[in-house]
Design a protein around this motif. Structure first.
Motif, PDB file in Angstrom:
ATOM      1  N   LEU A  83       0.831  -1.204   0.000  1.00 23.14           N
ATOM      2  CA  LEU A  83       0.000   0.000   0.000  1.00 23.14           C
ATOM      3  C   LEU A  83       0.867   1.257   0.000  1.00 23.14           C
ATOM      4  O   LEU A  83       0.543   2.242  -0.669  1.00 23.14           O
ATOM      5  CB  LEU A  83      -0.947  -0.008   1.198  1.00 23.14           C
ATOM      6  N   ASP A  84       1.969   1.231   0.742  1.00 23.04           N
ATOM      7  CA  ASP A  84       2.908   2.358   0.732  1.00 23.04           C
ATOM      8  C   ASP A  84       3.397   2.630  -0.683  1.00 23.04           C
ATOM      9  O   ASP A  84       3.450   3.783  -1.115  1.00 23.04           O
ATOM     10  CB  ASP A  84       4.115   2.074   1.632  1.00 23.04           C
ATOM     11  N   GLY A  85       3.752   1.575  -1.382  1.00 20.58           N
ATOM     12  CA  GLY A  85       4.220   1.726  -2.754  1.00 20.58           C
ATOM     13  C   GLY A  85       3.157   2.287  -3.672  1.00 20.58           C
ATOM     14  O   GLY A  85       3.436   3.148  -4.522  1.00 20.58           O
ATOM     15  N   GLN A  86       1.929   1.822  -3.506  1.00 18.66           N
ATOM     16  CA  GLN A  86       0.831   2.317  -4.338  1.00 18.66           C
ATOM     17  C   GLN A  86       0.546   3.790  -4.044  1.00 18.66           C
ATOM     18  O   GLN A  86       0.273   4.568  -4.963  1.00 18.66           O
ATOM     19  CB  GLN A  86      -0.420   1.480  -4.117  1.00 18.66           C
ATOM     20  N   ILE A  87       0.610   4.161  -2.770  1.00 18.34           N
ATOM     21  CA  ILE A  87       0.396   5.560  -2.390  1.00 18.34           C
ATOM     22  C   ILE A  87       1.500   6.430  -2.987  1.00 18.34           C
ATOM     23  O   ILE A  87       1.242   7.505  -3.533  1.00 18.34           O
ATOM     24  CB  ILE A  87       0.327   5.709  -0.855  1.00 18.34           C
ATOM     25  N   ARG A  88       2.728   5.958  -2.877  1.00 19.43           N
ATOM     26  CA  ARG A  88       3.865   6.712  -3.425  1.00 19.43           C
ATOM     27  C   ARG A  88       3.721   6.881  -4.942  1.00 19.43           C
ATOM     28  O   ARG A  88       3.919   7.980  -5.477  1.00 19.43           O
ATOM     29  CB  ARG A  88       5.163   5.992  -3.084  1.00 19.43           C
ATOM     30  N   ALA A  89       3.338   5.807  -5.624  1.00 21.74           N
ATOM     31  CA  ALA A  89       3.179   5.868  -7.079  1.00 21.74           C
ATOM     32  C   ALA A  89       2.054   6.830  -7.470  1.00 21.74           C
ATOM     33  O   ALA A  89       2.192   7.609  -8.419  1.00 21.74           O
ATOM     34  CB  ALA A  89       2.897   4.470  -7.630  1.00 21.74           C
ATOM     35  N   GLU A  90       0.949   6.763  -6.746  1.00 17.04           N
ATOM     36  CA  GLU A  90      -0.181   7.651  -7.048  1.00 17.04           C
ATOM     37  C   GLU A  90       0.195   9.106  -6.788  1.00 17.04           C
ATOM     38  O   GLU A  90      -0.173  10.004  -7.554  1.00 17.04           O
ATOM     39  CB  GLU A  90      -1.401   7.248  -6.220  1.00 17.04           C
ATOM     40  N   THR A  91       0.924   9.359  -5.722  1.00 16.49           N
ATOM     41  CA  THR A  91       1.340  10.721  -5.378  1.00 16.49           C
ATOM     42  C   THR A  91       2.275  11.288  -6.442  1.00 16.49           C
ATOM     43  O   THR A  91       2.225  12.483  -6.742  1.00 16.49           O
ATOM     44  CB  THR A  91       2.049  10.730  -4.003  1.00 16.49           C
ATOM     45  N   ASN A  92       3.109  10.434  -7.035  1.00 17.79           N
ATOM     46  CA  ASN A  92       4.078  10.893  -8.029  1.00 17.79           C
ATOM     47  C   ASN A  92       3.486  11.069  -9.423  1.00 17.79           C
ATOM     48  O   ASN A  92       4.174  11.571 -10.311  1.00 17.79           O
ATOM     49  CB  ASN A  92       5.266   9.923  -8.091  1.00 17.79           C
ATOM     50  N   ARG A  93       2.250  10.663  -9.610  1.00 15.19           N
ATOM     51  CA  ARG A  93       1.604  10.865 -10.908  1.00 15.19           C
ATOM     52  C   ARG A  93       1.428  12.361 -11.161  1.00 15.19           C
ATOM     53  O   ARG A  93       1.370  13.169 -10.241  1.00 15.19           O
ATOM     54  CB  ARG A  93       0.235  10.188 -10.936  1.00 15.19           C
ATOM     55  N   ARG A  94       1.314  12.690 -12.416  1.00 11.89           N
ATOM     56  CA  ARG A  94       1.166  14.100 -12.775  1.00 11.89           C
ATOM     57  C   ARG A  94      -0.109  14.707 -12.191  1.00 11.89           C
ATOM     58  O   ARG A  94      -0.109  15.835 -11.694  1.00 11.89           O
ATOM     59  CB  ARG A  94       1.165  14.225 -14.294  1.00 11.89           C
ATOM     60  N   MET A  95      -1.179  13.933 -12.236  1.00 13.21           N
ATOM     61  CA  MET A  95      -2.448  14.382 -11.640  1.00 13.21           C
ATOM     62  C   MET A  95      -2.970  13.262 -10.747  1.00 13.21           C
ATOM     63  O   MET A  95      -3.776  12.433 -11.180  1.00 13.21           O
ATOM     64  CB  MET A  95      -3.467  14.713 -12.733  1.00 13.21           C
ATOM     65  N   PRO A  96      -2.523  13.224  -9.493  1.00 15.34           N
ATOM     66  CA  PRO A  96      -2.944  12.144  -8.590  1.00 15.34           C
ATOM     67  C   PRO A  96      -4.458  12.149  -8.366  1.00 15.34           C
ATOM     68  O   PRO A  96      -5.084  13.203  -8.300  1.00 15.34           O
ATOM     69  CB  PRO A  96      -2.214  12.449  -7.286  1.00 15.34           C
ATOM     70  N   ASP A  97      -5.014  10.965  -8.260  1.00 16.16           N
ATOM     71  CA  ASP A  97      -6.441  10.798  -7.975  1.00 16.16           C
ATOM     72  C   ASP A  97      -6.625  10.890  -6.462  1.00 16.16           C
ATOM     73  O   ASP A  97      -6.250   9.976  -5.725  1.00 16.16           O
ATOM     74  CB  ASP A  97      -6.902   9.447  -8.514  1.00 16.16           C
ATOM     75  N   SER A  98      -7.194  11.986  -6.012  1.00 12.92           N
ATOM     76  CA  SER A  98      -7.313  12.214  -4.566  1.00 12.92           C
ATOM     77  C   SER A  98      -8.227  11.194  -3.893  1.00 12.92           C
ATOM     78  O   SER A  98      -7.995  10.797  -2.748  1.00 12.92           O
ATOM     79  CB  SER A  98      -7.788  13.631  -4.273  1.00 12.92           C
ATOM     80  N   LEU A  99      -9.263  10.728  -4.596  1.00 11.76           N
ATOM     81  CA  LEU A  99     -10.161   9.731  -4.021  1.00 11.76           C
ATOM     82  C   LEU A  99      -9.445   8.391  -3.849  1.00 11.76           C
ATOM     83  O   LEU A  99      -9.573   7.733  -2.814  1.00 11.76           O
ATOM     84  CB  LEU A  99     -11.398   9.559  -4.907  1.00 11.76           C
ATOM     85  N   ARG A 100      -8.654   8.011  -4.843  1.00 12.21           N
ATOM     86  CA  ARG A 100      -7.887   6.765  -4.743  1.00 12.21           C
ATOM     87  C   ARG A 100      -6.868   6.862  -3.610  1.00 12.21           C
ATOM     88  O   ARG A 100      -6.677   5.913  -2.845  1.00 12.21           O
ATOM     89  CB  ARG A 100      -7.184   6.462  -6.065  1.00 12.21           C
ATOM     90  N   LEU A 101      -6.214   8.029  -3.500  1.00 16.28           N
ATOM     91  CA  LEU A 101      -5.251   8.225  -2.416  1.00 16.28           C
ATOM     92  C   LEU A 101      -5.927   8.100  -1.049  1.00 16.28           C
ATOM     93  O   LEU A 101      -5.384   7.475  -0.138  1.00 16.28           O
ATOM     94  CB  LEU A 101      -4.585   9.605  -2.522  1.00 16.28           C
ATOM     95  N   LEU A 102      -7.101   8.676  -0.924  1.00 17.61           N
ATOM     96  CA  LEU A 102      -7.836   8.603   0.335  1.00 17.61           C
ATOM     97  C   LEU A 102      -8.163   7.158   0.689  1.00 17.61           C
ATOM     98  O   LEU A 102      -7.968   6.727   1.830  1.00 17.61           O
ATOM     99  CB  LEU A 102      -9.116   9.428   0.237  1.00 17.61           C
ATOM    100  N   ARG A 103      -8.630   6.392  -0.298  1.00 15.35           N
ATOM    101  CA  ARG A 103      -8.962   4.976  -0.059  1.00 15.35           C
ATOM    102  C   ARG A 103      -7.721   4.179   0.345  1.00 15.35           C
ATOM    103  O   ARG A 103      -7.762   3.374   1.277  1.00 15.35           O
ATOM    104  CB  ARG A 103      -9.581   4.356  -1.306  1.00 15.35           C
ATOM    105  N   LEU A 104      -6.622   4.400  -0.372  1.00 14.98           N
ATOM    106  CA  LEU A 104      -5.381   3.680  -0.062  1.00 14.98           C
ATOM    107  C   LEU A 104      -4.879   4.021   1.333  1.00 14.98           C
ATOM    108  O   LEU A 104      -4.451   3.140   2.081  1.00 14.98           O
ATOM    109  CB  LEU A 104      -4.302   4.008  -1.100  1.00 14.98           C
TER     110      LEU A 104
END
Length: 55
Positions: A13-34
């Protein structure tokens, strides 16, 4: 074994959060769920640590 699986899930989950955060336009809802899921896993790990260990 259960603790090991939770630890691996937390790391994943840490890795997925890090990957989502590093995206150009992170999905805030996905980040919240993770993050919520990661917190749930962390709480389970903590509760497991508090249990008396069989000898």
């Amino acid at each position: 074994m259960f603790t090991y699986n939770l630890t691996r899930l937390h790391a994943k989950l840490d890795g997925q959060i890090r990957a989502e955060t590093n995206r150009r336009m992170p999905d805030s809802l996905r980040l919240l769920r993770l993050k919520r899921l990661r917190l749930r896993v962390k709480d389970q790990l903590y509760a497991r640590m508090l249990r008396p260990q069989p000898i």
